[in-house]
Design an enzyme around this catalytic site. Structure first.
Site, short mmCIF file in Angstrom:
data_model
loop_
_atom_site.label_atom_id
_atom_site.label_comp_id
_atom_site.label_asym_id
_atom_site.label_seq_id
_atom_site.Cartn_x
_atom_site.Cartn_y
_atom_site.Cartn_z
N HIS A 107 0.80 -1.09 0.21
CA HIS A 107 -0.05 0.00 0.04
C HIS A 107 0.92 1.08 0.11
CE1 HIS A 107 0.63 -1.15 4.17
NE2 HIS A 107 0.68 0.11 4.49
N HIS A 109 0.47 5.52 1.21
CA HIS A 109 0.14 6.71 1.97
C HIS A 109 -0.05 7.58 1.17
CE1 HIS A 109 0.42 4.32 6.09
NE2 HIS A 109 1.36 3.52 5.35
#
Ligand code: 5GP
Length: 144
Positions: A107, A109
């Site tokens: 992932h 941010h």
């Protein structure tokens, strides 16, 4: 967790992708999902993940997947900038527990940064109210 640990199909983001756990969605297509971080370090902190299972971090992700996720991250970061009008945008990504990674599904941010307002430390931010996250997600979505 080690930098080279096997992918756990029951990690929290895999459950979110499968709809087994809720999230406040910003954007979704066939390849990526973006949603608000429930422990936001800044107002508008959101995450971008590949929907395919298998990559725990950037090092073990296929290049094609990375390309798709980073292109999505750029698109959503632009919408964050247009809608929330931060003074800067930080893109962060952690690989392995010693580097700060806590969820082992690749992932990125997106952290809008506002002059004069502190950025909470990673792993040290409090939970946000769902209603506030929904309002922020709606604003970001409207700028996509
Ligand atoms: P990492 O530490 O792995 O780079 O980032 C994981 C992020 O996921 C953290 O910023 C954390 O606040 C966020 N997070 C952890 N659990 C959940 C969850 O159940 N829902 C959402 N939306 N975010 C989560």
């Amino acid at each position: 967790m080690s930098l080279h640990a096997a992918y756990d199909p029951d990690n929290i983001f895999a459950k979110i992708i499968r709809g087994e756990m809720p999230c406040v969605k910003v954007y979704e297509d066939d390849d990526i999902l973006s949603f608000m971080d429930i422990f936001p370090q800044t107002e508008g902190h959101c995450l971008v993940i590949p929907k395919a299972a298998g990559a725990t971090n950037l090092l073990d992700a296929p290049a094609e997947m990375l390309g798709t996720v980073i292109a999505g991250t750029q698109r959503i970061a632009r919408a964050v900038a247009a809608s929330l009008k931060p003074d800067g945008v930080r893109i962060a990504q952690f690989n392995g527990a010693p580097a700060g990674q806590t969820v082992y599904h690749l992932h990125f941010h997106i952290l809008p940064v506002y002059e004069g307002r502190a950025v909470a430390a990673h792993e040290n931010a409090g939970p946000a109210a769902t209603g506030e996250l929904k309002a922020l997600a709606e604003k970001i979505r409207a700028a996509l």
